[in-house]
Design a protein around this motif. Structure first.
Motif, PDB file in Angstrom:
ATOM      1  N   THR A  93     -29.117 -69.031 -44.259  1.00 54.16           N
ATOM      2  CA  THR A  93     -29.314 -69.009 -45.704  1.00 54.16           C
ATOM      3  C   THR A  93     -28.824 -70.315 -46.306  1.00 54.16           C
ATOM      4  O   THR A  93     -27.994 -71.017 -45.731  1.00 54.16           O
ATOM      5  N   THR A  94     -29.346 -70.624 -47.469  1.00 52.33           N
ATOM      6  CA  THR A  94     -28.954 -71.845 -48.165  1.00 52.33           C
ATOM      7  C   THR A  94     -28.078 -71.477 -49.350  1.00 52.33           C
ATOM      8  O   THR A  94     -28.372 -70.536 -50.083  1.00 52.33           O
ATOM      9  N   ARG A  95     -27.004 -72.222 -49.511  1.00 51.60           N
ATOM     10  CA  ARG A  95     -26.180 -72.034 -50.702  1.00 51.60           C
ATOM     11  C   ARG A  95     -25.967 -73.375 -51.385  1.00 51.60           C
ATOM     12  O   ARG A  95     -25.948 -74.417 -50.744  1.00 51.60           O
ATOM     13  N   HIS A  96     -25.837 -73.299 -52.690  1.00 52.45           N
ATOM     14  CA  HIS A  96     -25.639 -74.487 -53.515  1.00 52.45           C
ATOM     15  C   HIS A  96     -24.148 -74.617 -53.789  1.00 52.45           C
ATOM     16  O   HIS A  96     -23.501 -73.665 -54.204  1.00 52.45           O
ATOM     17  N   VAL A  97     -23.594 -75.800 -53.520  1.00 55.60           N
ATOM     18  CA  VAL A  97     -22.176 -76.047 -53.780  1.00 55.60           C
ATOM     19  C   VAL A  97     -22.044 -77.305 -54.630  1.00 55.60           C
ATOM     20  O   VAL A  97     -22.895 -78.192 -54.602  1.00 55.60           O
ATOM     21  N   GLY A  98     -20.977 -77.357 -55.364  1.00 51.91           N
ATOM     22  CA  GLY A  98     -20.673 -78.535 -56.161  1.00 51.91           C
ATOM     23  C   GLY A  98     -19.182 -78.755 -56.164  1.00 51.91           C
ATOM     24  O   GLY A  98     -18.403 -77.810 -55.996  1.00 51.91           O
TER      25      GLY A  98
ATOM     26  N   VAL B  34     -10.203 -92.940 -50.930  1.00 53.51           N
ATOM     27  CA  VAL B  34      -9.488 -94.213 -50.962  1.00 53.51           C
ATOM     28  C   VAL B  34      -9.849 -94.992 -49.703  1.00 53.51           C
ATOM     29  O   VAL B  34      -9.829 -94.444 -48.599  1.00 53.51           O
ATOM     30  N   TYR B  35     -10.175 -96.264 -49.899  1.00 54.22           N
ATOM     31  CA  TYR B  35     -10.633 -97.138 -48.825  1.00 54.22           C
ATOM     32  C   TYR B  35      -9.769 -98.388 -48.750  1.00 54.22           C
ATOM     33  O   TYR B  35      -9.277 -98.869 -49.774  1.00 54.22           O
ATOM     34  N   LYS B  36      -9.650 -98.924 -47.553  1.00 52.20           N
ATOM     35  CA  LYS B  36      -8.983-100.204 -47.313  1.00 52.20           C
ATOM     36  C   LYS B  36     -10.048-101.171 -46.818  1.00 52.20           C
ATOM     37  O   LYS B  36     -10.835-100.832 -45.943  1.00 52.20           O
ATOM     38  N   ARG B  37     -10.060-102.363 -47.388  1.00 52.81           N
ATOM     39  CA  ARG B  37     -11.056-103.348 -46.978  1.00 52.81           C
ATOM     40  C   ARG B  37     -10.789-103.808 -45.552  1.00 52.81           C
ATOM     41  O   ARG B  37      -9.651-104.035 -45.162  1.00 52.81           O
ATOM     42  N   ARG B  38     -11.869-103.914 -44.800  1.00 49.42           N
ATOM     43  CA  ARG B  38     -11.805-104.449 -43.434  1.00 49.42           C
ATOM     44  C   ARG B  38     -12.947-105.455 -43.313  1.00 49.42           C
ATOM     45  O   ARG B  38     -14.118-105.068 -43.232  1.00 49.42           O
ATOM     46  N   GLY B  39     -12.612-106.728 -43.355  1.00 46.52           N
ATOM     47  CA  GLY B  39     -13.656-107.758 -43.341  1.00 46.52           C
ATOM     48  C   GLY B  39     -14.570-107.593 -44.541  1.00 46.52           C
ATOM     49  O   GLY B  39     -14.111-107.562 -45.674  1.00 46.52           O
ATOM     50  N   ASN B  40     -15.865-107.431 -44.282  1.00 47.61           N
ATOM     51  CA  ASN B  40     -16.832-107.210 -45.359  1.00 47.61           C
ATOM     52  C   ASN B  40     -17.071-105.731 -45.628  1.00 47.61           C
ATOM     53  O   ASN B  40     -17.881-105.379 -46.468  1.00 47.61           O
ATOM     54  N   GLY B  41     -16.377-104.850 -44.882  1.00 45.66           N
ATOM     55  CA  GLY B  41     -16.603-103.416 -45.016  1.00 45.66           C
ATOM     56  C   GLY B  41     -15.364-102.681 -45.493  1.00 45.66           C
ATOM     57  O   GLY B  41     -14.390-103.289 -45.935  1.00 45.66           O
ATOM     58  N   TRP B  42     -15.415-101.348 -45.389  1.00 44.29           N
ATOM     59  CA  TRP B  42     -14.351-100.495 -45.870  1.00 44.29           C
ATOM     60  C   TRP B  42     -14.014 -99.432 -44.847  1.00 44.29           C
ATOM     61  O   TRP B  42     -14.917 -98.880 -44.198  1.00 44.29           O
ATOM     62  N   LEU B  43     -12.731 -99.118 -44.702  1.00 48.79           N
ATOM     63  CA  LEU B  43     -12.259 -98.002 -43.890  1.00 48.79           C
ATOM     64  C   LEU B  43     -11.699 -96.933 -44.825  1.00 48.79           C
ATOM     65  O   LEU B  43     -10.883 -97.242 -45.702  1.00 48.79           O
ATOM     66  N   MET B  44     -12.111 -95.693 -44.636  1.00 46.25           N
ATOM     67  CA  MET B  44     -11.567 -94.602 -45.435  1.00 46.25           C
ATOM     68  C   MET B  44     -10.150 -94.316 -44.945  1.00 46.25           C
ATOM     69  O   MET B  44      -9.928 -94.168 -43.743  1.00 46.25           O
ATOM     70  N   ILE B  45      -9.198 -94.253 -45.898  1.00 42.57           N
ATOM     71  CA  ILE B  45      -7.818 -93.949 -45.508  1.00 42.57           C
ATOM     72  C   ILE B  45      -7.372 -92.570 -45.970  1.00 42.57           C
ATOM     73  O   ILE B  45      -6.489 -91.986 -45.368  1.00 42.57           O
ATOM     74  N   THR B  46      -7.984 -92.027 -47.017  1.00 44.10           N
ATOM     75  CA  THR B  46      -7.652 -90.673 -47.463  1.00 44.10           C
ATOM     76  C   THR B  46      -8.728 -90.146 -48.404  1.00 44.10           C
ATOM     77  O   THR B  46      -9.490 -90.928 -48.991  1.00 44.10           O
ATOM     78  N   VAL B  47      -8.765 -88.821 -48.520  1.00 38.51           N
ATOM     79  CA  VAL B  47      -9.615 -88.143 -49.495  1.00 38.51           C
ATOM     80  C   VAL B  47      -8.809 -87.000 -50.094  1.00 38.51           C
ATOM     81  O   VAL B  47      -7.845 -86.513 -49.497  1.00 38.51           O
ATOM     82  N   SER B  48      -9.253 -86.565 -51.264  1.00 35.84           N
ATOM     83  CA  SER B  48      -8.724 -85.362 -51.869  1.00 35.84           C
ATOM     84  C   SER B  48      -9.825 -84.776 -52.728  1.00 35.84           C
ATOM     85  O   SER B  48     -10.512 -85.493 -53.454  1.00 35.84           O
ATOM     86  N   GLY B  49     -10.009 -83.480 -52.629  1.00 35.92           N
ATOM     87  CA  GLY B  49     -11.043 -82.821 -53.417  1.00 35.92           C
ATOM     88  C   GLY B  49     -11.760 -81.773 -52.597  1.00 35.92           C
ATOM     89  O   GLY B  49     -11.261 -81.310 -51.580  1.00 35.92           O
ATOM     90  N   GLY B  50     -12.942 -81.412 -53.061  1.00 35.53           N
ATOM     91  CA  GLY B  50     -13.743 -80.414 -52.378  1.00 35.53           C
ATOM     92  C   GLY B  50     -14.504 -79.571 -53.370  1.00 35.53           C
ATOM     93  O   GLY B  50     -14.680 -79.949 -54.531  1.00 35.53           O
ATOM     94  N   PRO B  51     -14.970 -78.406 -52.921  1.00 33.22           N
ATOM     95  CA  PRO B  51     -15.795 -77.556 -53.776  1.00 33.22           C
ATOM     96  C   PRO B  51     -15.042 -77.077 -55.012  1.00 33.22           C
ATOM     97  O   PRO B  51     -13.853 -76.759 -54.946  1.00 33.22           O
ATOM     98  N   ASP B  52     -15.759 -77.011 -56.129  1.00 30.85           N
ATOM     99  CA  ASP B  52     -15.169 -76.449 -57.351  1.00 30.85           C
ATOM    100  C   ASP B  52     -14.834 -74.987 -57.126  1.00 30.85           C
ATOM    101  O   ASP B  52     -15.498 -74.279 -56.377  1.00 30.85           O
ATOM    102  N   GLY B  53     -13.788 -74.521 -57.788  1.00 30.61           N
ATOM    103  CA  GLY B  53     -13.432 -73.113 -57.745  1.00 30.61           C
ATOM    104  C   GLY B  53     -12.611 -72.693 -56.549  1.00 30.61           C
ATOM    105  O   GLY B  53     -12.357 -71.514 -56.367  1.00 30.61           O
ATOM    106  N   MET B  54     -12.199 -73.636 -55.724  1.00 26.21           N
ATOM    107  CA  MET B  54     -11.396 -73.282 -54.546  1.00 26.21           C
ATOM    108  C   MET B  54      -9.962 -73.754 -54.765  1.00 26.21           C
ATOM    109  O   MET B  54      -9.601 -74.862 -54.421  1.00 26.21           O
ATOM    110  N   ARG B  55      -9.152 -72.922 -55.328  1.00 23.87           N
ATOM    111  CA  ARG B  55      -7.742 -73.268 -55.557  1.00 23.87           C
ATOM    112  C   ARG B  55      -6.857 -72.246 -54.920  1.00 23.87           C
ATOM    113  O   ARG B  55      -7.122 -71.155 -54.767  1.00 23.87           O
TER     114      ARG B  55
END
Length: 138
Positions: free
Chosen positions: A106-111, A117-138
């Motif tokens: 089945t398909t479900r819609h999420v938002g 947060v990224y750290k520059r590496r040469g001409n690119g970026w490395l992800m160092i952390t994230v925070s967040g996720g689906p609304d309504g999940m506390r």
């Protein structure tokens, strides 16, 4: 998704480049390709998904896009704020909507919202952390 579609024409070229990197990561995740993700995460990465009790690490982040995860069928991203500090660290806040195929087919819609947060590496970026996720999940 073109950043201009979301009313973000005020972003600098560096900020637009970082946003393009974020959208590329979503495409890699949509294709469930763990290999490229390994190269785009800092080895000391950690993150926190809304609604979960514990912070996850590098291996958990890689696994979160692997073949055992729900398939993202479609998505739409909306950049809210992008800041680059001293040309070294980038912070991206955005919202998302996605249609996801569940295990039973089945398909479900999420938002939700992410801060990445990224750290520059040469001409690119490395992800160092994230925070967040689906609304309504506390």
């Amino acid at each position: 998704m073109d950043i201009k579609e979301q009313g973000a024409q005020h972003f600098s070229q560096d900020e637009r480049d970082l946003w393009e990197h974020v959208t590329e990561l979503w495409e890699i995740a949509r294709r469930r390709e763990a290999g490229p993700v390994r190269k785009l995460l800092h080895r000391d990465y950690s993150g926190w998904v809304t609604g979960l009790d514990l912070v996850h690490d590098y291996e958990a982040a890689v696994a979160s896009v692997g073949p055992g995860t729900p398939r993202v069928l479609r998505y739409r991203l909306k950049p809210l704020k992008i800041t680059i500090f001293d040309q070294e660290v980038g912070v991206v806040h955005y919202s998302y909507e996605a249609d996801v195929e569940a295990d039973d087919g089945t398909t479900r819609h999420v938002g939700g919202r992410w801060t990445e947060v990224y750290k520059r590496r040469g001409n690119g970026w490395l992800m160092i952390t994230v925070s967040g996720g689906p609304d309504g999940m506390r």
